[in-house]
Design a protein around this motif. Structure first.
Motif, PDB file in Angstrom:
ATOM      1  N   ALA A 163       3.029   9.112  11.683  1.00 24.87           N
ATOM      2  CA  ALA A 163       3.296   8.486  10.392  1.00 24.87           C
ATOM      3  C   ALA A 163       4.325   9.279   9.594  1.00 24.87           C
ATOM      4  O   ALA A 163       5.214   8.707   8.954  1.00 24.87           O
ATOM      5  CB  ALA A 163       1.994   8.357   9.596  1.00 24.87           C
ATOM      6  N   PHE A 164       4.226  10.603   9.640  1.00 26.47           N
ATOM      7  CA  PHE A 164       5.189  11.438   8.923  1.00 26.47           C
ATOM      8  C   PHE A 164       6.593  11.280   9.511  1.00 26.47           C
ATOM      9  O   PHE A 164       7.583  11.176   8.769  1.00 26.47           O
ATOM     10  CB  PHE A 164       4.747  12.902   8.971  1.00 26.47           C
ATOM     11  CG  PHE A 164       5.670  13.838   8.244  1.00 26.47           C
ATOM     12  CD1 PHE A 164       5.822  13.748   6.870  1.00 26.47           C
ATOM     13  CD2 PHE A 164       6.393  14.797   8.931  1.00 26.47           C
ATOM     14  CE1 PHE A 164       6.668  14.612   6.185  1.00 26.47           C
ATOM     15  CE2 PHE A 164       7.250  15.656   8.271  1.00 26.47           C
ATOM     16  CZ  PHE A 164       7.386  15.566   6.890  1.00 26.47           C
TER      17      PHE A 164
ATOM     18  N   GLY B 298      12.750  -0.079   0.420  1.00 26.92           N
ATOM     19  CA  GLY B 298      13.135   0.062   1.819  1.00 26.92           C
ATOM     20  C   GLY B 298      12.263   0.982   2.638  1.00 26.92           C
ATOM     21  O   GLY B 298      12.091   2.152   2.318  1.00 26.92           O
ATOM     22  N   GLY B 299      11.730   0.469   3.718  1.00 29.36           N
ATOM     23  CA  GLY B 299      10.985   1.264   4.676  1.00 29.36           C
ATOM     24  C   GLY B 299       9.522   1.495   4.349  1.00 29.36           C
ATOM     25  O   GLY B 299       8.762   1.925   5.213  1.00 29.36           O
ATOM     26  N   MET B 300       9.084   1.211   3.116  1.00 30.28           N
ATOM     27  CA  MET B 300       7.704   1.525   2.741  1.00 30.28           C
ATOM     28  C   MET B 300       6.702   0.720   3.565  1.00 30.28           C
ATOM     29  O   MET B 300       5.637   1.237   3.940  1.00 30.28           O
ATOM     30  CB  MET B 300       7.490   1.266   1.247  1.00 30.28           C
ATOM     31  CG  MET B 300       6.074   1.547   0.767  1.00 30.28           C
ATOM     32  SD  MET B 300       5.500   3.224   1.125  1.00 30.28           S
ATOM     33  CE  MET B 300       6.509   4.165  -0.020  1.00 30.28           C
ATOM     34  N   ALA B 301       7.014  -0.554   3.860  1.00 28.44           N
ATOM     35  CA  ALA B 301       6.099  -1.353   4.669  1.00 28.44           C
ATOM     36  C   ALA B 301       5.915  -0.733   6.052  1.00 28.44           C
ATOM     37  O   ALA B 301       4.810  -0.710   6.596  1.00 28.44           O
ATOM     38  CB  ALA B 301       6.616  -2.784   4.793  1.00 28.44           C
ATOM     39  N   ALA B 302       7.011  -0.216   6.625  1.00 30.69           N
ATOM     40  CA  ALA B 302       6.919   0.431   7.940  1.00 30.69           C
ATOM     41  C   ALA B 302       6.098   1.710   7.873  1.00 30.69           C
ATOM     42  O   ALA B 302       5.375   2.047   8.810  1.00 30.69           O
ATOM     43  CB  ALA B 302       8.319   0.726   8.482  1.00 30.69           C
ATOM     44  N   VAL B 303       6.212   2.444   6.757  1.00 30.96           N
ATOM     45  CA  VAL B 303       5.432   3.672   6.603  1.00 30.96           C
ATOM     46  C   VAL B 303       3.942   3.348   6.556  1.00 30.96           C
ATOM     47  O   VAL B 303       3.126   3.997   7.220  1.00 30.96           O
ATOM     48  CB  VAL B 303       5.856   4.437   5.336  1.00 30.96           C
ATOM     49  CG1 VAL B 303       4.923   5.613   5.074  1.00 30.96           C
ATOM     50  CG2 VAL B 303       7.283   4.930   5.481  1.00 30.96           C
ATOM     51  N   VAL B 304       3.572   2.338   5.765  1.00 34.90           N
ATOM     52  CA  VAL B 304       2.165   1.932   5.708  1.00 34.90           C
ATOM     53  C   VAL B 304       1.701   1.469   7.089  1.00 34.90           C
ATOM     54  O   VAL B 304       0.592   1.794   7.534  1.00 34.90           O
ATOM     55  CB  VAL B 304       1.958   0.829   4.656  1.00 34.90           C
ATOM     56  CG1 VAL B 304       0.509   0.352   4.655  1.00 34.90           C
ATOM     57  CG2 VAL B 304       2.342   1.327   3.270  1.00 34.90           C
TER      58      VAL B 304
ATOM     59  N   GLY C  32      -1.294   2.764  11.513  1.00 31.82           N
ATOM     60  CA  GLY C  32      -2.074   1.954  12.440  1.00 31.82           C
ATOM     61  C   GLY C  32      -2.861   2.750  13.468  1.00 31.82           C
ATOM     62  O   GLY C  32      -4.047   2.458  13.702  1.00 31.82           O
ATOM     63  N   PRO C  33      -2.243   3.768  14.123  1.00 35.57           N
ATOM     64  CA  PRO C  33      -3.023   4.547  15.094  1.00 35.57           C
ATOM     65  C   PRO C  33      -4.269   5.185  14.501  1.00 35.57           C
ATOM     66  O   PRO C  33      -5.312   5.273  15.165  1.00 35.57           O
ATOM     67  CB  PRO C  33      -2.018   5.612  15.564  1.00 35.57           C
ATOM     68  CG  PRO C  33      -0.690   4.951  15.410  1.00 35.57           C
ATOM     69  CD  PRO C  33      -0.820   4.107  14.167  1.00 35.57           C
ATOM     70  N   LEU C  34      -4.192   5.623  13.247  1.00 36.02           N
ATOM     71  CA  LEU C  34      -5.367   6.221  12.616  1.00 36.02           C
ATOM     72  C   LEU C  34      -6.437   5.170  12.348  1.00 36.02           C
ATOM     73  O   LEU C  34      -7.634   5.421  12.540  1.00 36.02           O
ATOM     74  CB  LEU C  34      -4.960   6.909  11.315  1.00 36.02           C
ATOM     75  CG  LEU C  34      -4.002   8.095  11.462  1.00 36.02           C
ATOM     76  CD1 LEU C  34      -3.571   8.612  10.095  1.00 36.02           C
ATOM     77  CD2 LEU C  34      -4.646   9.202  12.278  1.00 36.02           C
TER      78      LEU C  34
END
Length: 303
Positions: free
Chosen positions: A126-127, A88-94, A98-100
């Motif tokens: 991201a954090f 759960g949520g790992m795809a969103a964290v990766v 995107g901004p970087l």
């Protein structure tokens, strides 16, 4: 239009995308992510083409195909694959890095060197997103991680190339959006039918959900997104991306009864603050998207 209004309108795109999970789980048939991607992209693209009545010409056939593949055709399947295979949520964290990635690609392709503030803001965003969406789970799936990273790279590259290539003179963001959604939808179509088979039976609830995704969530949202890329820097636009998981968390709390912890609320505040800080762009507005080497609108094919 002044920049604050442009930022607010562009921000409606990731806010809309943040409702995708709730609509998918509550209204649509289960386990049909590629069919959902297809019904989001292709009808929306064809509708915008019918409204704009402008087709690409010359090199823009290839450019539209590349942008459609990066922003839609590759991005959608890779994103769904990562969401299904990761905890759960790992795809969103990766995805929140995107901004970087956009900052790095902008330095290479646009000659815009990222500042220390941009890099720090990207890390904080991201954090913050990780605090909101990341949940304890088992071992990570290597294929899922690769798909998540590839989807983020795909969308980031599409954003920067959209900025680099601009638009043909006389062609507005509506037509450009229609070109990309149609190209991306045509790429998703064979994959969807090969992997998932024939379309599922739809009831009225599902039809309503698909209409929302195709019209508001895709046609309007992507038009606002590509319009924003034309008026803001690529980095400013991509810093609006964290609004998507933040919106998903709020919708989950308000509509689906999902609790929000103190850590999640702190993460939301941090990610939102980074999103706002990421809008501090250059003093002068970026030049409108245009490609002087391409003929004007009158030379384009009308449908």
């Amino acid at each position: 239009m002044k920049r604050p209004a442009t930022v607010l309108l562009t921000a409606l795109a990731p806010v809309s995308w943040g409702t995708t999970y709730a609509v998918t789980t509550e209204f649509l048939p289960a386990d049909r992510p590629l069919f959902t991607a297809l019904t989001r992209a292709l009808p929306a693209g064809l509708l915008l083409l019918a409204i704009a009545r402008v087709l690409p010409r010359g090199a823009w056939w290839g450019k539209a195909a590349v942008l459609g593949a990066l922003n839609i055709g590759a991005f959608f399947p890779l994103l769904f694959l990562s969401a299904y295979r990761l905890p759960g949520g790992m795809a969103a964290v990766v995805g929140s890095v995107g901004p970087l990635l956009v900052a790095g690609l902008s330095a290479v392709l646009l000659g815009q060197r990222p500042t220390a503030r941009t890099l720090l803001t990207g890390i904080l965003a991201a954090f913050g997103v990780s605090l909101v969406v990341l949940k304890a789970a088992g071992a990570l799936d290597a294929l899922g991680l690769l798909a998540a990273l590839a989807s983020t790279v795909s969308m980031s590259a599409g954003t920067v190339l959209t900025k680099k290539w601009g638009r043909p003179e006389g062609v507005g963001p509506l037509a450009l959006t229609g070109w990309q959604l149609t190209a991306g939808g045509l790429l998703v179509a064979p994959v969807a039918f090969l992997v998932e088979g024939a379309p599922p039976a739809l009831d009225g609830r599902a039809v309503g959900g698909y209409l929302y995704l195709a019209l508001a969530n895709t046609a309007v949202a992507y038009w606002l997104w590509f319009r924003g890329i034309g008026r803001l820097t690529a980095t400013q636009v991509t810093f609006l991306g964290p609004l998507s998981p933040l919106t998903a968390a709020v919708v989950g709390w308000a509509a689906l009864g999902q609790a929000l912890t103190a850590v999640q609320l702190a993460g939301m505040a941090l990610a939102f603050g980074a999103t706002v800080a990421g809008q501090r762009g250059p003093r002068t507005a970026p030049a409108p998207l245009a490609s002087p080497a391409v003929p004007a609108r009158r030379s384009y094919v009308r449908t």
